[in-house]
Write a protein that holds these residues in place. Structure first.
Motif, PDB file in Angstrom:
ATOM      1  N   CYS A 249       0.862  -1.172   0.000  1.00  0.00           N
ATOM      2  CA  CYS A 249       0.000   0.000   0.000  1.00  0.00           C
ATOM      3  C   CYS A 249       0.901   1.226   0.000  1.00  0.00           C
ATOM      4  O   CYS A 249       1.973   1.222   0.601  1.00  0.00           O
ATOM      5  CB  CYS A 249      -0.874  -0.030   1.256  1.00  0.00           C
TER       6      CYS A 249
ATOM      7  N   CYS B 164       0.650   3.759   1.604  1.00  0.00           N
ATOM      8  CA  CYS B 164       0.711   4.442   2.901  1.00  0.00           C
ATOM      9  C   CYS B 164       2.046   4.190   3.595  1.00  0.00           C
ATOM     10  O   CYS B 164       2.420   4.923   4.497  1.00  0.00           O
ATOM     11  CB  CYS B 164      -0.441   4.033   3.811  1.00  0.00           C
TER      12      CYS B 164
ATOM     13  N   CYS C 215       0.605  -3.071   5.818  1.00  0.00           N
ATOM     14  CA  CYS C 215      -0.495  -2.734   4.921  1.00  0.00           C
ATOM     15  C   CYS C 215      -0.068  -3.102   3.505  1.00  0.00           C
ATOM     16  O   CYS C 215       0.415  -2.261   2.750  1.00  0.00           O
ATOM     17  CB  CYS C 215      -0.838  -1.249   5.040  1.00  0.00           C
TER      18      CYS C 215
ATOM     19  N   HIS D 252      -7.812   2.944   2.077  1.00  0.00           N
ATOM     20  CA  HIS D 252      -8.002   4.060   3.000  1.00  0.00           C
ATOM     21  C   HIS D 252      -7.494   5.375   2.409  1.00  0.00           C
ATOM     22  O   HIS D 252      -6.544   5.398   1.632  1.00  0.00           O
ATOM     23  CB  HIS D 252      -7.382   3.759   4.371  1.00  0.00           C
TER      24      HIS D 252
HETATM   25 ZN   LIG Z   1      -2.318   1.404   3.591  1.00  0.00          ZN
END
Ligand SMILES: [Zn+2]
Length: 599
Positions: free
Chosen positions: A36, A38, A43, A56
């Motif tokens: 991800c 992020c 994640c 998200h």
């Molecule tokens: Zn993430």
């Protein structure tokens, strides 16, 4: 290729969404290798936060940072892949419903929603439908799940979004508009009245607002449950679901694993999560319920694991256990302590509990609790003084000895109960003595056990070993005798009983509770009687490698018999005759090599 990001393609769709009046927010994307954007190492595809991966929004307060124009969208072109989400709720003007289970699909069809002409898209197996916000939903919270259909509402000012095409799902599937039902082909339909009614009913039943109702109507696939959606009920259902689906939930190993799994689910899906104490209270009440049902002759069948059965069972469970007092009921009152109220605090008197002290070296304490008689410890839990002084250690020792009773060692409540509480406003200005202190005060000197009489215990343990010896085998090939590779006792020679010390105790421990240190005590007593420094160790070479054994001569066996006879000279545990059966063991190995180990 999965996770291939094309800015122009994403831009085209986002521009269409904006032109239709949707509030589009930038979500974290997924790098081609499954991470991800992020940056959280968990994640990612295959990580512990996989379910969040690419789902998200970027940054906080994102509900206000939706793209107002194509220029805002162009600013997202920074070389980092992204997914796109639509803001739901009154402000966003739309809501989303998703069928992520067969039940939800059937429910949607029962409402006729499957024929609705409204923008619809797929994310793997499930289908989303976007419909217009309606003010009747104002008090329905963030998400409702009537009939298992996940309705994402974003009501009451909650920031909630849904992922739109052409985003990538972490499973490697791209979100796609359904044929002829994409947002540039059809208008967003009003939410049908039938669905509004279902959502409002679910919200009411689930305790919309802060009533904390216990009815969770979601499917038995755990998803996020937010405040106002019946967090307590959701966790309770999940806990019972996990426990009733397990083959041996009350086995200590499984109980520990299940408890941890449910605690993890609480952390992950309940928003905000229940405190550890609250969650343990829910979990323990489920185990207790299971145990009671089992004791009443019930055993689980496939009908017990349907969603309806689990739902109705948790209702029953709640009726038998007052949630506010579940810790006390399953933890303390039920185990013989007597509750009383001091100020705001529920305190306990020792009730049926008592202790005996074994004045050996080191001193040991036996916690005697009649309520625990049916458990493996027989109602008596041995512990060192050091353990006795620690609430946490007592809790874990009790669990190991009973295989059943969980005194939550980490909970403040148990620590306060065991150690007592200083005077405070809460206690109405008086100090509350702990169970530990009360037990010491009530201890009767005549209950102290002098070391000498601990020999009864040695007699018992020696008896267990002799029992194991009675099942000793003899070698199959007398020409080339060898011990049992399993480590079980074998008369390798007429005066040589070969066995593995650990193996024999392992088998004894499977049938009897042997406290830590008792094996060593028996060993030391034997050495004392034999005036030996160590047991006799020998090795034998098998094709698979060399194994070490303890070798007992008839003299050692006699020493053991002496111990087994106990103080009063009577044999313990029935007759212990040493007529050994002529059981043959395995065929001998090709390599035969016996050697003594130099001590
Ligand atoms: Zn993430």
């Amino acid at each position: 290729m999965a996770f291939e990001f094309d800015f122009n393609h994403a831009f085209k769709w986002c521009a269409i969404y904006i032109s239709k009046g949707l509030r589009i927010v930038r979500l974290h994307g997924i790098w081609p290798d499954g991470r991800c954007t992020c940056g959280d190492p968990e994640c990612r595809v295959g990580g512990s936060k996989q379910r969040n991966c690419g789902k998200h929004p970027v940054g906080l307060e994102w509900g206000d940072r939706w793209a107002r124009s194509e220029d805002d969208l162009l600013a997202w072109c920074d070389g980092v892949p992204f997914n796109v989400g639509v803001v739901l709720g009154k402000e966003g003007g739309v809501i989303d419903n998703e069928d992520d289970s067969p039940e939800a699909t059937a429910f949607r069809e029962s409402l006729g929603l499957h024929e609705l002409i409204t923008p619809s898209w797929t994310s793997g197996k499930s289908t989303h439908q976007l419909t217009r916000w309606h003010d009747s939903l104002e008090k329905c919270g963030g998400v409702q799940k009537p009939g298992g259909l996940e309705c994402r509402l974003g009501a009451g000012g909650r920031q909630i979004q849904s992922v739109l095409p052409p985003s990538w799902h972490w499973s490697g599937v791209q979100y796609r508009w359904k044929p002829d039902l994409s947002l540039d082909e059809v208008e967003v339909a009003d939410t049908p009245r039938t669905l509004l009614v279902q959502i409002c009913n679910a919200a009411e039943a689930g305790g919309g607002g802060n009533s904390g109702g216990h009815k969770y109507h979601g499917p038995l696939v755990f998803r996020e449950v937010h405040d106002g959606e019946g967090r307590h009920g959701a966790l309770l259902m999940w806990a019972w679901n996990k426990i009733v689906n397990d083959r041996f939930p009350l086995a200590p190993e499984r109980r520990a694993v299940l408890t941890q799994e449910i605690l993890d689910a609480n952390e992950k899906y309940i928003k905000p999560q229940k405190t550890r104490d609250e969650a343990l209270q829910i979990i323990n009440s489920c185990f207790e319920h299971y145990r009671k049902k089992q004791e009443a002759g019930w055993s689980p069948t496939p009908t017990d694991i349907t969603q309806e059965a689990i739902e109705s069972e948790t209702v029953k469970l709640e009726e038998t256990i007052n949630p506010e007092e579940a810790v006390a009921v399953v933890g303390l009152e039920a185990h013989g302590l007597e509750p009383y109220q001091v100020g705001e605090i529920r305190a306990y008197r020792v009730g049926s509990w008592s202790i005996e002290m074994i004045k050996g070296d080191p001193v040991e304490i036996v916690l005697v609790v009649p309520q625990w008689k049916p458990t493996p410890c027989g109602g008596r839990v041995n512990m060192t003084l050091d353990t006795f002084r620690s609430a946490a250690k007592v809790a874990s020792t009790v669990f190991n000895a009973t295989h059943r009773v969980i005194l939550d060692g980490d909970s403040k409540k148990w620590v306060a109960t065991w150690k007592g509480m200083d005077a405070s406003k809460k206690t109405g200005g008086v100090s509350i003595p702990g169970i530990m202190e009360q037990l010491m005060a009530r201890k009767k000197r005549e209950h102290d056990i002098q070391v000498g009489s601990a020999s009864k215990r040695y007699a018992e343990l020696a008896g267990y070993i002799l029992k194991a010896f009675r099942r000793a085998t003899t070698p199959k090939d007398e020409e080339r005798p060898e011990p049992n590779e399993s480590g079980r006792p074998c008369w390798v020679a007429p005066d040589e009983l070969w066995f593995q010390w650990g193996k024999v105790w392992e088998e004894i421990s499977s049938a009897h509770d042997v406290a830590v240190g008792e094996k060593n005590k028996i060993r030391n007593r034997l050495l004392e009687i034999m005036h030996a420094k160590d047991l006799i160790h020998k090795r034998h070479r098998f094709p698979s490698g060399r194994l070490e054994y303890v070798v007992f001569t008839r003299e050692w066996v006699a020493a053991l018999e002496l111990l087994a006879s106990g103080d009063d000279g009577r044999p313990v545990k029935g007759e212990i005759d040493l007529v050994f059966p002529k059981t043959e063991n395995h065929s001998p190995s090709t390599v035969h090599d016996t050697e003594a180990v130099v001590a």
